[in-house]
Design a protein around this motif. Sequence first.
Motif, PDB file in Angstrom:
ATOM      1  N   SER A   5      73.548  96.205  29.140  1.00 50.24           N
ATOM      2  CA  SER A   5      73.407  97.483  28.806  1.00 50.24           C
ATOM      3  C   SER A   5      74.852  98.096  28.658  1.00 50.24           C
ATOM      4  CB  SER A   5      72.554  98.252  29.927  1.00 50.24           C
ATOM      5  OG  SER A   5      73.336  98.226  31.231  1.00 50.24           O
ATOM      6  N   LYS A  40      68.643  98.178  40.602  1.00 53.65           N
ATOM      7  CA  LYS A  40      67.509  97.342  40.371  1.00 53.65           C
ATOM      8  C   LYS A  40      66.982  96.617  41.544  1.00 53.65           C
ATOM      9  CE  LYS A  40      68.639  96.465  35.392  1.00 53.65           C
ATOM     10  NZ  LYS A  40      67.346  96.958  34.748  1.00 53.65           N
ATOM     11  N   ARG A  59      69.340  88.196  37.135  1.00 56.44           N
ATOM     12  CA  ARG A  59      68.798  88.616  36.103  1.00 56.44           C
ATOM     13  C   ARG A  59      69.315  90.279  36.065  1.00 56.44           C
ATOM     14  NH1 ARG A  59      62.616  90.298  35.879  1.00 56.44           N
ATOM     15  NH2 ARG A  59      62.755  91.514  33.898  1.00 56.44           N
ATOM     16  N   GLU A  85      71.167  91.950  32.848  1.00 55.82           N
ATOM     17  CA  GLU A  85      70.758  93.134  32.258  1.00 55.82           C
ATOM     18  C   GLU A  85      71.611  94.337  32.167  1.00 55.82           C
ATOM     19  OE1 GLU A  85      66.699  94.012  33.982  1.00 55.82           O
ATOM     20  OE2 GLU A  85      65.931  92.304  33.036  1.00 55.82           O
ATOM     21  N   CYS A  86      72.305  94.374  33.243  1.00 55.87           N
ATOM     22  CA  CYS A  86      73.237  95.679  33.691  1.00 55.87           C
ATOM     23  C   CYS A  86      74.372  95.360  32.829  1.00 55.87           C
ATOM     24  CB  CYS A  86      73.469  95.931  34.965  1.00 55.87           C
ATOM     25  SG  CYS A  86      72.113  96.375  36.142  1.00 55.87           S
ATOM     26  N   GLN A  91      56.464  90.047  33.687  1.00 52.39           N
ATOM     27  CA  GLN A  91      57.857  89.946  33.577  1.00 52.39           C
ATOM     28  C   GLN A  91      58.128  88.767  34.964  1.00 52.39           C
ATOM     29  OE1 GLN A  91      60.604  90.813  31.784  1.00 52.39           O
ATOM     30  NE2 GLN A  91      58.634  91.500  30.234  1.00 52.39           N
TER      31      GLN A  91
END
Length: 95
Positions: free
Chosen positions: A61, A85, A53, A57-58, A46
């Motif tokens: 979600s 994160k 990023r 991603e958050c 990754q």
Amino acid sequence: MTTGHNCFFRARLAALLVAALALAGCETTGTGAGPAARAAAAGPPQPPMTHSRAAAECWMSTEKGTVSQDLDKRGDYVTKCIDDKMKSADAAPKG
């Protein structure tokens, strides 16, 4: 003629058994898999965690789980998620 048929059946059964045993020896999902098999199963490495990023991603979600919440509550969740994160990315061993 029954003896020939019975012999043919046994030969096919023996061949099937040999093939099954050969395939069972190729199984790589168990604990005996070597490092290369484990690395391939882990997937590609990754990229490093960046703030953008983490934000992406958050927010993604929230699209799945908290759509019914108002935007301010979702924003608070995303802010906390980004912080978490980034902290875990800083705490992760570099290597």
